[in-house]
Design an enzyme around this catalytic site. Structure first.
Site, PDB file in Angstrom:
ATOM      1  N   ASP A 135      -6.517  18.363 -15.466  1.00 28.85           N
ATOM      2  CA  ASP A 135      -6.773  16.982 -15.883  1.00 28.85           C
ATOM      3  C   ASP A 135      -6.307  16.890 -17.337  1.00 28.85           C
ATOM      4  OD1 ASP A 135      -7.880  14.662 -16.944  1.00 28.85           O
ATOM      5  OD2 ASP A 135      -9.655  14.745 -15.667  1.00 28.85           O
ATOM      6  N   TYR A 158     -15.331  16.955 -16.767  1.00 31.63           N
ATOM      7  CA  TYR A 158     -15.775  15.558 -16.783  1.00 31.63           C
ATOM      8  C   TYR A 158     -16.841  15.367 -15.701  1.00 31.63           C
ATOM      9  CZ  TYR A 158     -15.228  10.451 -16.455  1.00 31.63           C
ATOM     10  OH  TYR A 158     -15.444   9.101 -16.425  1.00 31.63           O
ATOM     11  N   LYS A 167      -7.200   5.610 -20.067  1.00 36.11           N
ATOM     12  CA  LYS A 167      -7.434   6.072 -21.436  1.00 36.11           C
ATOM     13  C   LYS A 167      -6.156   5.964 -22.266  1.00 36.11           C
ATOM     14  CE  LYS A 167     -11.376   7.077 -19.420  1.00 36.11           C
ATOM     15  NZ  LYS A 167     -11.663   8.367 -18.824  1.00 36.11           N
ATOM     16  N   ARG A 176       0.840  -1.209   0.000  1.00 34.53           N
ATOM     17  CA  ARG A 176       0.000   0.000   0.000  1.00 34.53           C
ATOM     18  C   ARG A 176       0.873   1.256   0.000  1.00 34.53           C
ATOM     19  NH1 ARG A 176      -2.201   2.151   4.396  1.00 34.53           N
ATOM     20  NH2 ARG A 176      -2.366   0.178   5.491  1.00 34.53           N
TER      21      ARG A 176
HETATM   22  C1  LIG Z   1     -12.203   8.822 -17.592  1.00 29.88           C
HETATM   23  C2  LIG Z   1     -11.885  10.158 -17.084  1.00 29.88           C
HETATM   24  C3  LIG Z   1     -11.726  10.384 -15.705  1.00 29.88           C
HETATM   25  C4  LIG Z   1     -11.954   9.311 -14.668  1.00 29.88           C
HETATM   26  O1  LIG Z   1     -11.040   8.280 -14.803  1.00 29.88           O
HETATM   27  P1  LIG Z   1     -11.307   6.764 -14.335  1.00 29.88           P
HETATM   28  O2  LIG Z   1     -10.057   6.076 -14.696  1.00 29.88           O
HETATM   29  O3  LIG Z   1     -12.527   6.298 -15.074  1.00 29.88           O
HETATM   30  O4  LIG Z   1     -11.573   6.817 -12.869  1.00 29.88           O
HETATM   31  C5  LIG Z   1     -11.384  11.662 -15.297  1.00 29.88           C
HETATM   32  N1  LIG Z   1     -11.215  12.664 -16.189  1.00 29.88           N
HETATM   33  C6  LIG Z   1     -11.376  12.490 -17.514  1.00 29.88           C
HETATM   34  C7  LIG Z   1     -11.170  13.633 -18.437  1.00 29.88           C
HETATM   35  C8  LIG Z   1     -11.719  11.232 -18.016  1.00 29.88           C
HETATM   36  O5  LIG Z   1     -11.871  11.054 -19.326  1.00 29.88           O
END
Ligand SMILES: *Cc1c(COP(=O)(O)O)cnc(C)c1O
Length: 414
Positions: free
Chosen positions: A201, A128, A226, A72
């Site tokens: 982000d 998001y 992603k 952890r």
């Molecule tokens: C998918 C996404 C998230 C969240 O990510 P997870 O891996 O699904 O928790 C946050 N910000 C953006 C822009 C995203 O496309």
């Protein structure tokens, strides 16, 4: 100027090599194979790490000596992935921290920015959906004032920052689904002057297109689910930041425990090696598709930073190294028939995969009004420009002509 010889190398080279071959294995015993370096960091499926003597364990647990003790806290496979991300996304003093999902990473970033009772956070209206809900339902409920602003209107951002003195400002490098491009350096100037932390982000951008820390951001967050991992097979997240936030992120991850597993870290690190190749092809494919859609009679409008009528072409040229792998477009059948046309179009696709998420090697298509923006009221969707006839595509690495043929036959059916 970064003096680390590894950082002198180019992005493509670092994507392949960073983080690997740090761990030397020394097998002892009569028939042991001696000393060797695995070329790919192994999956350390171990929760706990032992040392030659308990004094070492004591020093490792006390932070006096680097080392592993409990998964952890850290794990060598996870550390290898984090080193690679630090090399690609980090500025000189920043460190990357991997999490089990993008949302766990975002939560840690917001908490590390000291969003506690009485503080204010200013967030982009175009954020998001789950991030906006996290702000309102978790931080809002804990006494944080949550405000929103159109982050593509710099005058409005400046005014709201002056009015609200937020502790943190949260934006995205590229927005969903209209693919607006944030002027990160301009917003960073505003937040720096006001003493607010700028959280970016960078999921849609990836460090291939933009490194927000170099443009003045304080904390970068990724959903590594992603583009960074890129194959639609893991859930992962990252926070990349330096002082004074990195210590808080590390401590929060230890205490809240949103860690990434070693198998996911290994897959993400493996995926990362082809990020530049994938992104370069995805940007090229997306440009070609956007241009083809733009002249199709059944398409009313195309959103892509490569097109002349995109509202942020000038910003994109300054802050992104390429125009990105996402494209969105409105079908000509708008109004009440918009949803029907969008569903008929999506159902007719034979190659493009009908599914949410983005950044994978294969092309994905979705209907934002009933997926990412489903929870919003129709009037708020309208205000954000998310029409019923809007389709969003995350373009993959397939041959562009096959993708265009698929779009062509689906458009013929509506
Ligand atoms: C998918 C996404 C998230 C969240 O990510 P997870 O891996 O699904 O928790 C946050 N910000 C953006 C822009 C995203 O496309």
């Amino acid at each position: 100027m970064n003096r680390d010889p590894e950082q002198q190398r180019r992005f493509e080279t670092r994507a392949v090599h960073s983080g690997e071959r740090r761990a030397r294995h020394k097998e002892t015993g009569t028939n042991g194979p001696g000393t060797f370096y695995p070329v790919s960091t192994p999956i350390y499926a171990s929760t706990t790490f032992s040392h030659p003597n308990i004094e070492t364990t004591d020093r490792v647990l006390g932070g006096e000596e680097p080392g592993y003790s409990y998964a952890r806290y850290d794990n060598p496979t996870v550390t290898a992935f984090e080193r690679a991300i630090t090399s690609l996304e980090g500025s000189e003093e920043a460190r990357a921290f991997a999490f089990g999902s993008g949302m766990a990473a975002m939560h840690a970033a917001l908490a590390a920015a000291e969003l506690t009772s009485g503080a204010t956070v200013l967030a982009a209206e175009q954020l998001y959906g789950s991030t906006a809900t996290l702000l309102v339902q978790v931080f809002g409920a804990a006494g944080v004032e949550v405000c929103f602003v159109d982050c593509y209107d710099l005058g409005a951002v400046e005014k709201r920052v002056r009015e609200k003195s937020p502790r943190a400002v949260v934006i995205e490098s590229i927005s969903n689904p209209l693919l607006r491009v944030s002027d990160v350096p301009a917003i960073a100037q505003i937040t720096q002057a006001a003493g607010a932390a700028l959280i970016v982000d960078n999921t849609f951008g990836t460090p291939y297109l933009q490194r927000p820390l170099d443009l003045g951001a304080n904390i970068v967050v990724h959903s590594a689910t992603k583009y960074l991992s890129g194959h639609g097979d893991i859930t992962a997240g990252l926070v990349v930041t330096g002082a004074p936030y990195d210590g808080a992120v590390e401590q929060l991850r230890k205490l809240v425990g949103g860690v990434i597993g070693p198998f996911e870290a290994w897959l993400a690190h493996r995926g990362l090696k082809t990020l530049p190749l994938r992104m370069s092809r995805q940007c090229e494919n997306a440009r070609e598709i956007a241009s083809w859609l733009n002249s199709h009679p059944k398409i009313a409008h195309v959103n892509h930073p490569s097109l002349k009528d995109h509202p942020d072409t000038e910003v994109a040229r300054r802050v992104l190294s390429d125009t990105g792998g996402l494209v969105s477009f409105e079908l000509a059948s708008g109004g009440a028939e918009g949803r029907e046309a969008a569903f008929a179009f999506l159902n007719s696709l034979e190659l493009c995969v009908k599914a949410p998420s983005l950044g994978d090697v294969y092309t994905l298509a979705i209907h934002p009004a009933t997926s990412s923006h489903r929870e919003l009221s129709p009037s708020r969707r309208e205000r954000l420009g998310v029409k019923e006839s809007l389709i969003r595509m995350s373009v993959g690495i397939e041959h562009p002509q096959d993708l265009i043929s698929d779009l062509e036959q689906a458009l013929e059916k509506i």
